[in-house]
Design a protein around this motif. Structure first.
Motif, PDB file in Angstrom:
ATOM      1  N   ASP A  10      45.717  45.781  47.197  1.00 51.84           N
ATOM      2  CA  ASP A  10      46.005  46.374  45.906  1.00 51.84           C
ATOM      3  C   ASP A  10      45.670  47.858  45.838  1.00 51.84           C
ATOM      4  O   ASP A  10      46.205  48.586  45.035  1.00 51.84           O
ATOM      5  CB  ASP A  10      45.217  45.669  44.793  1.00 51.84           C
ATOM      6  N   ARG A  49      48.331  44.444  53.366  1.00 50.73           N
ATOM      7  CA  ARG A  49      47.762  43.110  53.217  1.00 50.73           C
ATOM      8  C   ARG A  49      46.934  42.736  54.440  1.00 50.73           C
ATOM      9  O   ARG A  49      47.347  42.924  55.575  1.00 50.73           O
ATOM     10  CB  ARG A  49      48.854  42.077  52.993  1.00 50.73           C
ATOM     11  N   THR A 261      36.612  44.709  49.165  1.00 49.35           N
ATOM     12  CA  THR A 261      37.009  44.914  47.769  1.00 49.35           C
ATOM     13  C   THR A 261      36.088  45.865  47.029  1.00 49.35           C
ATOM     14  O   THR A 261      36.298  46.118  45.857  1.00 49.35           O
ATOM     15  CB  THR A 261      36.995  43.574  47.029  1.00 49.35           C
ATOM     16  N   GLN A 762      38.482  34.004  46.781  1.00 46.49           N
ATOM     17  CA  GLN A 762      39.635  34.812  46.396  1.00 46.49           C
ATOM     18  C   GLN A 762      40.154  35.614  47.584  1.00 46.49           C
ATOM     19  O   GLN A 762      41.362  35.652  47.859  1.00 46.49           O
ATOM     20  CB  GLN A 762      39.254  35.752  45.250  1.00 46.49           C
ATOM     21  N   ASP A 763      39.246  36.256  48.320  1.00 43.87           N
ATOM     22  CA  ASP A 763      39.658  37.077  49.461  1.00 43.87           C
ATOM     23  C   ASP A 763      40.243  36.238  50.586  1.00 43.87           C
ATOM     24  O   ASP A 763      41.275  36.579  51.168  1.00 43.87           O
ATOM     25  CB  ASP A 763      38.462  37.888  49.980  1.00 43.87           C
ATOM     26  N   HIS A 766      43.692  34.760  49.467  1.00 46.99           N
ATOM     27  CA  HIS A 766      44.735  35.790  49.364  1.00 46.99           C
ATOM     28  C   HIS A 766      45.156  36.262  50.746  1.00 46.99           C
ATOM     29  O   HIS A 766      46.338  36.552  50.987  1.00 46.99           O
ATOM     30  CB  HIS A 766      44.242  36.967  48.525  1.00 46.99           C
ATOM     31  N   TYR A 771      48.249  34.539  47.612  1.00 50.11           N
ATOM     32  CA  TYR A 771      48.175  34.483  46.156  1.00 50.11           C
ATOM     33  C   TYR A 771      46.722  34.412  45.712  1.00 50.11           C
ATOM     34  O   TYR A 771      45.827  34.046  46.478  1.00 50.11           O
ATOM     35  CB  TYR A 771      48.975  33.313  45.584  1.00 50.11           C
ATOM     36  N   ASP A 772      46.492  34.766  44.457  1.00 54.84           N
ATOM     37  CA  ASP A 772      45.156  34.856  43.901  1.00 54.84           C
ATOM     38  C   ASP A 772      44.718  33.509  43.339  1.00 54.84           C
ATOM     39  O   ASP A 772      45.483  32.848  42.624  1.00 54.84           O
ATOM     40  CB  ASP A 772      45.144  35.918  42.792  1.00 54.84           C
ATOM     41  N   SER A 775      44.327  33.845  39.146  1.00 55.26           N
ATOM     42  CA  SER A 775      45.538  33.970  38.332  1.00 55.26           C
ATOM     43  C   SER A 775      46.687  33.107  38.834  1.00 55.26           C
ATOM     44  O   SER A 775      47.634  32.836  38.086  1.00 55.26           O
ATOM     45  CB  SER A 775      45.980  35.430  38.289  1.00 55.26           C
ATOM     46  N   ARG A 778      50.530  36.651  42.882  1.00 54.60           N
ATOM     47  CA  ARG A 778      50.321  37.455  44.082  1.00 54.60           C
ATOM     48  C   ARG A 778      49.470  38.688  43.802  1.00 54.60           C
ATOM     49  O   ARG A 778      49.194  39.479  44.697  1.00 54.60           O
ATOM     50  CB  ARG A 778      51.685  37.876  44.642  1.00 54.60           C
ATOM     51  N   LYS A 780      45.931  40.287  42.753  1.00 56.72           N
ATOM     52  CA  LYS A 780      44.515  39.951  42.711  1.00 56.72           C
ATOM     53  C   LYS A 780      43.919  40.251  41.339  1.00 56.72           C
ATOM     54  O   LYS A 780      44.214  41.272  40.731  1.00 56.72           O
ATOM     55  CB  LYS A 780      43.756  40.747  43.771  1.00 56.72           C
ATOM     56  N   SER A 781      43.073  39.351  40.880  1.00 60.90           N
ATOM     57  CA  SER A 781      42.429  39.513  39.582  1.00 60.90           C
ATOM     58  C   SER A 781      41.094  40.222  39.742  1.00 60.90           C
ATOM     59  O   SER A 781      40.429  40.123  40.775  1.00 60.90           O
ATOM     60  CB  SER A 781      42.196  38.157  38.921  1.00 60.90           C
TER      61      SER A 781
END
Length: 840
Positions: A10, A49, A261, A762-763, A766, A771-772, A775, A778, A780-781
């Protein structure tokens, strides 16, 4: 100074570390978006990515690089009093990351905890039970179970067998969980996972802590998929399938996740960015300070200022005109200044009763906004605010008029001497009594108008309009009392004591044009909605604490046009034939359908959701293409109408902010920008191939070239509302024109121990599946609420010398902060932020 760059899917992050004294401003990080950089885990040439394999390889490399430190950590584990502080560690960047206690938890330090301890143990002989531990340290009610697990981990470490602790033991617990040492906090977290303290974590233990973390952060979907995510972690950390994971491997992945992140530094980043744009020192000279404040006030509000100044000036002029007129008439000799004040207030009242209708003539306002250039000098966004300001003028004028008549000139009239009353004989056959003045047509109509106005104005106040006892319906129906008020006002104006000639009775002259215009508006809306019933092609019932009903409907006709950001009124006769409610349009103008999203927050919205749910074949308010089309209830629409958000096309850069269901107009804008991007790319590709292009499909006047969308919602299920839009942007926005920032505010802020495992899942997910987990999209939240000052700083830095349109829709809470930040950054940077608030 050491600079490290890392690229995520992101954004790109620059980690900047300065060796500075503790009391100085330190730069911890600067987050940028869309810049080229390399990550330590990237092979050269990778884009946008992380691969799952690269993530695991990176974790393995980090395990080897700090193996010596881990050996020391293992020896430290056995002695609670020891502290391991590596002088030079690859994980130093994350030392402020994992925390059990945050400032937002409500506990500022040990004094607060000690005070809470005494309150909670007043009836337990100084012993704090396990069930009250989370409350005592300020974790909050939602973290009670997590606090219990933390208590168990600390009790195991300090070999405490009881379910209660005294103050000295609580102080030991507090010192450990508030320890600034990253390894101390990290080891405490691992103790929570490794329940049997054997240094090995099984899949069942991971599943249990995932379930706990998901429950603590209100992430029901992750809680349901705990088995899947536990297997994902085991797949990453146990490639040989031995059935367990050693603690240091989990540590390395957690550290790698933190590095990728920059979660650990997110709050320090926010503090840095706040410091980077401090307000200038306060001017000592009060005169200069006043001049500067006045200059900024006029610069930011000049359109409002001239409208209000004109309105006040006209009212003062009318008041003075009428005052002087009656000052020179015979009535002044009898009733004195009382009659002048009453008549002056009445003249302003006539003006305001005419003006108050214009801001609510929606079709007229929309036409003026869309078809003329008046929006340059007229703040159409403030139409309802002006309506309420004029209402205040009506209330003040009514009060002055009534008080001076009934308490001043009426008593003077009835007690006037015969000689003085003789001056008024052309208007009165005989000297009246007070009761005769009150019971006359003038008095009765006046009193009735006052009573109806009091009812309508009272029910229009925000606390009653949004209250459970009265609510919107009371406000809506009470406002229709003004039909009677206007009829009484005309009658009242025709039966004046001191005016007998028709041209002196000017009330109808003031009201004629506005009333006719408003009546035509209502007739047009009624006629248009009655011949424009729409066919519902799809209805989706989204679950949640406050469920949402999405209605997709055919456009009434081919000529139906609207702009992104506009709204329309919806009526469902099956619910109520008289109630019309406004909803933002969530489809884009180039979609072949209309859509609205209705959140069940009131009687009408809950009922329409229920009606559509019962009408669907599945009973869940939706159907697929293969099902027979359900017999949905009839729906009428009225609109579209202009709204502040539709002005986004006037800006090259827009910042879109939606809170909860307030994201609806912003979604339409995002889709419209995406459609324009797609059509522009198609035309450019056709031109390159030597064709005739796409025939000019895309909007050449479309100014917007960059959009930042911030959506905050508390419920994980809410992301399902616009999942398709998010995925479409991620897939088709090749030039990164649109930045999507989804914030799940139920999840504890980034770096909190209660969300650490969620961040790791999450990491990993993804990287592997694209995908997250929060949420389901695709995109990330983010966790927690945005730091708005850092957001404005970031946008100002990326877009110098640019006008940025800031559009907010949602509850009024963040409005003041967003407006103030827009003004601050406009004054202090070369970027100008224009704030627009949607009426919610």
């Amino acid at each position: 100074m050491e600079v490290q760059k890392m690229k995520t899917d992101d954004h790109v992050s620059d980690d900047i570390k300065l060796d500075v004294p503790d009391d100085s401003d330190a730069v911890h990080g600067v987050k940028t978006t869309g810049e080229d950089a390399q990550s330590a885990l990237h092979a050269e040439g990778e884009e946008n990515r992380f691969s799952f394999r690269a993530l695991v390889r990176g974790a393995s490399a980090r395990i080897r690089s700090v193996s010596g430190e881990l050996k020391s950590l293992a020896s430290w584990k056995s002695t609670p009093s020891s502290r391991y502080e590596p002088a030079n560690s690859a994980a130093l960047h994350a030392l402020t990351g994992l925390k059990f206690i945050r400032q937002t938890d409500g506990s500022a330090g040990w004094p607060d905890v000690e005070k809470s301890f005494h309150q909670l143990t007043a009836s337990t002989n100084g012993l704090l039970p396990r069930s009250r531990f989370a409350e005592c340290i300020g974790m909050g009610k939602d973290s009670k179970e997590f606090g219990g697990k933390l208590f168990d981990a600390l009790a195991r470490r300090w070999e405490i067998k009881d379910d209660s602790i005294n103050k000295a033991q609580l102080k030991q617990f507090w010192d450990q969980i508030s320890d600034e040492s990253f390894y101390s906090r990290l080891q405490t977290f691992f103790d929570m996972v490794d329940k049997d303290a054997d240094g090995r974590i099984t899949e069942e233990e991971i599943k249990e802590i995932i379930t706990l973390s998901a429950s603590t952060n209100n992430l029901s979907n992750i809680q349901k998929q705990a088995d899947e995510y536990a297997a994902l972690i085991m797949e990453a950390l146990d490639p040989k399938n031995v059935g367990y994971v050693q603690v240091h491997k989990l540590e390395m992945v957690l550290l790698e996740s933190s590095k990728q992140t920059t979660r650990g530094d997110s709050k320090n980043l926010s503090q840095l960015l706040s410091e980077q744009l401090r307000r200038p020192a306060l001017e000592n000279n009060p005169l200069i300070r006043c001049c500067q404040g006045t200059k900024y006030l006029l610069k930011d509000n000049w359109r409002r200022v001239w409208i209000i100044a004109l309105w006040v000036g006209v009212m003062l002029g009318l008041f003075a005109y009428k005052f002087v007129q009656y000052r020179n008439r015979a009535a002044y000799q009898v009733m004195g200044h009382c009659v002048c004040m009453a008549k002056g207030a009445a003249e302003t009242l006539k003006l305001n009763m005419a003006l108050i209708l214009l801001p609510v003539c929606r079709n007229t306002m929309t036409w003026l906004r869309n078809k003329t250039k008046l929006s340059v000098i007229v703040p159409f966004d403030d139409n309802l605010n002006f309506h309420m300001v004029v209402a205040v003028g009506v209330a003040v004028g009514t009060g002055i008029h009534v008080v001076y008549h009934m308490a001043c000139d009426f008593p003077r009239l009835i007690h006037a001497s015969s000689d003085r009353f003789a001056l008024l004989e052309p208007y009165f056959k005989e000297q009246p009594s007070y009761w005769e003045l009150v019971k006359g047509v003038e008095g009765v109509t006046g009193i009735l108008m006052v009573v109806l106005m009091v009812i309508a104005f009272t029910l229009a106040t925000p606390w009653l309009r949004r209250g459970k006892l009265t609510g919107f319906n009371a406000f809506w129906y009470s406002h229709h009392l003004f039909v009677i008020v206007y009829a009484l006002l005309v009658v009242h104006g025709l039966y004046l004591y001191l005016s007998k000639e028709w041209y002196q009775k000017t009330t109808w002259m003031y009201l004629a044009v506005p009333v006719v215009l408003y009546a035509l508006e209502r007739l047009t809306r009624a006629f248009r909605s009655s011949i424009q019933p729409v066919r519902i092609v799809k209805a989706v019932d989204y679950p949640g604490r406050r469920g949402v009903l999405a209605l997709h409907m055919q456009k009434p006709d081919k000529d139906f046009e609207y702009r992104s950001g506009q709204y329309m009124f919806v009526n469902c006769p099956a619910v109520s034939p008289f109630e019309w409610h406004p909803f933002s349009i969530t489809s884009a103008p180039r979609d072949d359908y209309l859509s609205v999203h209705i959140q069940a927050v009131g009687d009408w919205t809950r009922q329409i959701k229920k009606v559509f749910s019962e009408a669907s074949p599945s009973g869940k308010g939706g159907y697929s293409e293969g099902e027979n089309r359900p017999n949905f209830p009839k729906v009428l629409i009225d609109g579209p109408y202009g709204a502040p958000a539709q002005e986004y096309k006037n800006y090259e850069v827009v910042m879109l902010v939606g809170l909860g269901i307030g994201a609806t107009p912003m979604i339409s804008i995002v889709k419209d920008i995406l459609h324009n991007i797609k059509e522009m790319e198609e035309e450019e590709n056709a031109d390159m191939e030597g064709g005739n292009g796409a025939g000019g499909k895309y909007d050449n006047e479309f100014k917007t070239r960059r959009a930042y969308f911030y959506w905050m919602t508390r419920e994980q299920d809410s992301f399902d509302w616009f999942k398709g839009v998010m995925d479409e942007v991620a897939e088709l926005d090749h030039n990164e024109v649109i930045e999507l920032h989804n914030h799940c505010t139920s999840v504890h802020e980034e770096g909190d121990a209660r969300s650490a495992l969620i961040a790791m899942i999450q990491d990993l997910n993804h990287a592997k599946k694209g995908y997250d987990v929060v949420s389901g999209t695709r995109v990330k939240s983010h966790f927690g609420k945005p730091n708005w000052r850092s957001v404005f700083k970031y946008i100002a830095r990326k877009n110098p010398h640019t006008n940025v349109g800031v559009f907010y829709c949602g509850p009024p809470g963040p409005t003041k902060q967003l407006r103030e930040l827009a003004l601050d950054f406009s004054h202090e940077t070369s970027t100008q932020f224009d704030f627009h608030k949607e009426n919610f």
